[in-house]
Design a protein around this motif. Structure first.
Motif, PDB file in Angstrom:
ATOM      1  N   VAL A 137       2.801  17.407  15.187  1.00  0.00           N
ATOM      2  CA  VAL A 137       2.816  16.452  16.313  1.00  0.00           C
ATOM      3  C   VAL A 137       3.129  15.047  15.790  1.00  0.00           C
ATOM      4  CG1 VAL A 137       1.458  15.405  18.162  1.00  0.00           C
ATOM      5  CG2 VAL A 137       1.152  17.830  17.607  1.00  0.00           C
ATOM      6  N   PRO A 138       4.161  14.386  16.306  1.00  0.00           N
ATOM      7  CA  PRO A 138       4.486  13.029  15.835  1.00  0.00           C
ATOM      8  C   PRO A 138       3.481  12.002  16.341  1.00  0.00           C
ATOM      9  CG  PRO A 138       5.965  13.666  17.609  1.00  0.00           C
ATOM     10  CD  PRO A 138       5.129  14.872  17.301  1.00  0.00           C
ATOM     11  N   PHE A 139       3.208  10.997  15.521  1.00  0.00           N
ATOM     12  CA  PHE A 139       2.306   9.908  15.893  1.00  0.00           C
ATOM     13  C   PHE A 139       2.816   8.616  15.273  1.00  0.00           C
ATOM     14  CE2 PHE A 139       0.747  11.804  11.984  1.00  0.00           C
ATOM     15  CZ  PHE A 139       0.479  10.716  11.175  1.00  0.00           C
ATOM     16  N   SER A 140       2.316   7.512  15.765  1.00  0.00           N
ATOM     17  CA  SER A 140       2.704   6.193  15.272  1.00  0.00           C
ATOM     18  C   SER A 140       1.987   5.929  13.948  1.00  0.00           C
ATOM     19  CB  SER A 140       2.328   5.133  16.312  1.00  0.00           C
ATOM     20  OG  SER A 140       2.606   3.845  15.852  1.00  0.00           O
ATOM     21  N   ILE A 141       2.739   5.735  12.859  1.00  0.00           N
ATOM     22  CA  ILE A 141       2.080   5.610  11.556  1.00  0.00           C
ATOM     23  C   ILE A 141       1.440   4.242  11.358  1.00  0.00           C
ATOM     24  CG2 ILE A 141       3.587   7.330  10.527  1.00  0.00           C
ATOM     25  CD1 ILE A 141       4.950   5.035   8.951  1.00  0.00           C
ATOM     26  N   GLN A 142       1.824   3.243  12.149  1.00  0.00           N
ATOM     27  CA  GLN A 142       1.203   1.925  12.109  1.00  0.00           C
ATOM     28  C   GLN A 142       1.127   1.375  10.680  1.00  0.00           C
ATOM     29  OE1 GLN A 142       0.223  -0.067  14.880  1.00  0.00           O
ATOM     30  NE2 GLN A 142       1.515   1.427  15.895  1.00  0.00           N
ATOM     31  N   SER A 143      -0.064   1.075  10.178  1.00  0.00           N
ATOM     32  CA  SER A 143      -0.180   0.398   8.884  1.00  0.00           C
ATOM     33  C   SER A 143       0.141   1.276   7.687  1.00  0.00           C
ATOM     34  CB  SER A 143      -1.584  -0.205   8.718  1.00  0.00           C
ATOM     35  OG  SER A 143      -1.731  -1.334   9.546  1.00  0.00           O
ATOM     36  N   VAL A 144       0.285   2.587   7.881  1.00  0.00           N
ATOM     37  CA  VAL A 144       0.755   3.419   6.779  1.00  0.00           C
ATOM     38  C   VAL A 144       2.163   2.972   6.375  1.00  0.00           C
ATOM     39  CG1 VAL A 144       1.216   5.769   5.977  1.00  0.00           C
ATOM     40  CG2 VAL A 144      -0.651   5.349   7.590  1.00  0.00           C
ATOM     41  N   SER A 145       2.894   2.378   7.322  1.00  0.00           N
ATOM     42  CA  SER A 145       4.245   1.879   7.032  1.00  0.00           C
ATOM     43  C   SER A 145       4.238   0.777   5.985  1.00  0.00           C
ATOM     44  CB  SER A 145       4.903   1.357   8.312  1.00  0.00           C
ATOM     45  OG  SER A 145       4.270   0.166   8.772  1.00  0.00           O
ATOM     46  N   LYS A 146       3.090   0.127   5.790  1.00  0.00           N
ATOM     47  CA  LYS A 146       3.001  -0.957   4.816  1.00  0.00           C
ATOM     48  C   LYS A 146       3.239  -0.457   3.386  1.00  0.00           C
ATOM     49  CE  LYS A 146      -0.291  -3.409   7.787  1.00  0.00           C
ATOM     50  NZ  LYS A 146      -1.703  -3.795   7.984  1.00  0.00           N
ATOM     51  N   VAL A 147       2.940   0.813   3.145  1.00  0.00           N
ATOM     52  CA  VAL A 147       3.204   1.398   1.828  1.00  0.00           C
ATOM     53  C   VAL A 147       4.708   1.393   1.546  1.00  0.00           C
ATOM     54  CG1 VAL A 147       3.091   3.517   0.455  1.00  0.00           C
ATOM     55  CG2 VAL A 147       1.139   2.834   1.865  1.00  0.00           C
ATOM     56  N   TYR A 148       5.485   1.776   2.542  1.00  0.00           N
ATOM     57  CA  TYR A 148       6.935   1.853   2.377  1.00  0.00           C
ATOM     58  C   TYR A 148       7.564   0.462   2.333  1.00  0.00           C
ATOM     59  CZ  TYR A 148       5.815   6.632   3.364  1.00  0.00           C
ATOM     60  OH  TYR A 148       5.242   7.875   3.292  1.00  0.00           O
ATOM     61  N   ALA A 149       7.053  -0.452   3.148  1.00  0.00           N
ATOM     62  CA  ALA A 149       7.549  -1.830   3.104  1.00  0.00           C
ATOM     63  C   ALA A 149       7.254  -2.458   1.743  1.00  0.00           C
ATOM     64  CB  ALA A 149       6.916  -2.656   4.221  1.00  0.00           C
ATOM     65  N   LEU A 150       6.076  -2.160   1.177  1.00  0.00           N
ATOM     66  CA  LEU A 150       5.722  -2.687  -0.140  1.00  0.00           C
ATOM     67  C   LEU A 150       6.646  -2.120  -1.208  1.00  0.00           C
ATOM     68  CD1 LEU A 150       3.942  -4.228  -2.136  1.00  0.00           C
ATOM     69  CD2 LEU A 150       2.363  -2.281  -2.106  1.00  0.00           C
ATOM     70  N   ALA A 151       6.859  -0.803  -1.193  1.00  0.00           N
ATOM     71  CA  ALA A 151       7.759  -0.182  -2.174  1.00  0.00           C
ATOM     72  C   ALA A 151       9.160  -0.765  -2.046  1.00  0.00           C
ATOM     73  CB  ALA A 151       7.785   1.330  -1.974  1.00  0.00           C
ATOM     74  N   PHE A 152       9.616  -0.972  -0.816  1.00  0.00           N
ATOM     75  CA  PHE A 152      10.939  -1.528  -0.559  1.00  0.00           C
ATOM     76  C   PHE A 152      11.019  -2.970  -1.062  1.00  0.00           C
ATOM     77  CE2 PHE A 152      14.461  -3.193   1.880  1.00  0.00           C
ATOM     78  CZ  PHE A 152      15.336  -2.116   1.989  1.00  0.00           C
ATOM     79  N   ALA A 153       9.953  -3.759  -0.816  1.00  0.00           N
ATOM     80  CA  ALA A 153       9.938  -5.159  -1.254  1.00  0.00           C
ATOM     81  C   ALA A 153       9.926  -5.274  -2.774  1.00  0.00           C
ATOM     82  CB  ALA A 153       8.719  -5.873  -0.671  1.00  0.00           C
ATOM     83  N   LEU A 154       9.141  -4.434  -3.434  1.00  0.00           N
ATOM     84  CA  LEU A 154       9.103  -4.473  -4.896  1.00  0.00           C
ATOM     85  C   LEU A 154      10.451  -4.073  -5.480  1.00  0.00           C
ATOM     86  CD1 LEU A 154       5.556  -2.986  -5.562  1.00  0.00           C
ATOM     87  CD2 LEU A 154       6.287  -5.352  -5.873  1.00  0.00           C
ATOM     88  N   GLY A 155      11.155  -3.166  -4.803  1.00  0.00           N
ATOM     89  CA  GLY A 155      12.494  -2.803  -5.244  1.00  0.00           C
ATOM     90  C   GLY A 155      13.501  -3.911  -5.023  1.00  0.00           C
ATOM     91  N   SER A 156      13.231  -4.780  -4.040  1.00  0.00           N
ATOM     92  CA  SER A 156      14.160  -5.863  -3.700  1.00  0.00           C
ATOM     93  C   SER A 156      13.927  -7.124  -4.525  1.00  0.00           C
ATOM     94  CB  SER A 156      14.042  -6.208  -2.211  1.00  0.00           C
ATOM     95  OG  SER A 156      14.373  -5.098  -1.409  1.00  0.00           O
ATOM     96  N   VAL A 157      12.652  -7.544  -4.632  1.00  0.00           N
ATOM     97  CA  VAL A 157      12.355  -8.827  -5.290  1.00  0.00           C
ATOM     98  C   VAL A 157      11.454  -8.668  -6.511  1.00  0.00           C
ATOM     99  CG1 VAL A 157      12.656 -10.081  -3.132  1.00  0.00           C
ATOM    100  CG2 VAL A 157      10.355  -9.368  -3.812  1.00  0.00           C
ATOM    101  N   GLY A 158      10.971  -7.454  -6.771  1.00  0.00           N
ATOM    102  CA  GLY A 158      10.128  -7.231  -7.939  1.00  0.00           C
ATOM    103  C   GLY A 158       8.823  -7.999  -7.871  1.00  0.00           C
ATOM    104  N   ASP A 159       8.348  -8.454  -9.021  1.00  0.00           N
ATOM    105  CA  ASP A 159       7.057  -9.126  -9.103  1.00  0.00           C
ATOM    106  C   ASP A 159       7.046 -10.518  -8.489  1.00  0.00           C
ATOM    107  OD1 ASP A 159       5.962  -6.932 -10.315  1.00  0.00           O
ATOM    108  OD2 ASP A 159       6.145  -7.699 -12.359  1.00  0.00           O
ATOM    109  N   GLN A 160       8.195 -11.007  -8.038  1.00  0.00           N
ATOM    110  CA  GLN A 160       8.208 -12.282  -7.309  1.00  0.00           C
ATOM    111  C   GLN A 160       7.353 -12.207  -6.044  1.00  0.00           C
ATOM    112  OE1 GLN A 160      12.093 -14.084  -6.604  1.00  0.00           O
ATOM    113  NE2 GLN A 160      12.943 -12.903  -8.310  1.00  0.00           N
TER     114      GLN A 160
END
Length: 308
Positions: free
Chosen positions: A62-85
């Protein structure tokens, strides 16, 4: 020592059956109209292992809104984009306060404690939005998640996003406060519009468990980030992934996890499995009540823990 994979199917089924009989299921997030309408009598669980198997039970499809679980993916994406900055704009410490608190943000002059509280997640989204349009960024983030899950059907629920925009006054307050301290590069409406759509990504337990495999760091799992980066993301999930309930979850479960007010929790057993649980009713910390209970049982039955 963990159980053999052959036992996992029975463990997962047993847990789903036990959760189905629970009377106290917590309370749904009633401050977001689209989430308030969700039937609380649902529970799903999925476990993805390095041998390519996926064990599911209950409402795992059953699909549901992942809400703040998405922050894990945004963090991984951000670290890949700007690194430790990124850490110049957001910290790595647990807040000990509610996910939408403005108190520490005021005391610490606009630098959020960590990327999983709302203020920190807004800064993370703002970091990767800078130089792009919301549509471009959301497309890129969705592609990252789809690649992680190996599933191109994952999408954003527009009704949930609109519901959050209409009721997101506290997040707007956080964004403008960040802006007043020079810690928001884009216009608050653009950053928050992107953030709300990010939180409205919809997935099932089966999809979420598959999408978390890149953090397991085991042979056979997707390698979308370095082992060192996965380790750091897992550390933040352990210390900050459940807001002011992070210590309770670490004590009861002993594994890194990230919750969302949609009732989903992504949990990583390093080297062993990616796990997703979902039940819409929340506990006093704003985390899935049955999801937390189920993870306590799973950790107990398998012996999985980062503490040996």
């Amino acid at each position: 020592m963990g159980k053999r994979s052959a036992d996992l199917g029975q463990i997962v089924s047993d847990i789903a059956a036990q959760m189905r009989d629970q009377e106290d299921r917590g309370a749904v997030a009633n401050y977001i109209p689209e989430l308030a309408a969700i039937d609380p009598n649902q529970f799903g669980i999925a476990v993805a292992t390095p041998d390519g198997k996926l064990y599911t039970a209950g409402d795992a499809g059953v699909p549901f809104s992942i809400q703040s679980v998405s922050k894990v993916y945004a963090l991984a994406f951000a670290l890949g984009s700007v690194g430790d900055q990124l850490w110049q704009r957001v910290g790595v410490e647990s807040s000990g306060l509610a996910f939408d608190s403005i108190l520490l943000l005021e005391q610490e002059k606009g630098k959020p404690r960590n990327p999983f509280i709302n203020a920190g997640a807004i800064v993370t989204t703002d970091t990767i939005l800078h130089g792009s349009s919301p549509k471009e960024l959301l497309g890129a983030l969705l592609r990252f998640i789809r690649e992680a899950a190996d599933d191109n059907s994952i999408h954003i629920n527009e009704a949930v996003a609109k519901s959050e925009i209409a009721t997101g006054n506290r997040n707007f307050a956080l964004a403008y406060y960040l802006r007043s301290h020079g810690n928001l590069l884009c216009a608050p409406e653009l950053t928050l519009g992107t953030y709300f759509h990010q939180c409205a990504i919809e997935m099932s337990c089966a999809q979420l468990a598959l999408a978390g495999r890149f953090l397991v760091s085991a042979e056979g799992m997707p390698q979308l980030v370095s082992h060192e980066r996965a380790r750091r993301i897992n550390a933040l999930m352990m210390t900050c992934g459940h807001y002011n309930g992070s210590g309770d979850f670490a004590y009861r479960v002993g594994l890194p996890g990230k919750s969302g007010v949609g009732g989903g929790i992504l949990v990583i057993a390093p080297g062993r499995a990616s796990i997703a649980v979902w039940s819409p009713g929340l506990n006093q910390f704003g985390n899935s009540k049955l999801g937390t209970d189920a993870m306590h049982l799973l950790a107990k039955r398998t012996g999985w823990s980062v503490f040996g």
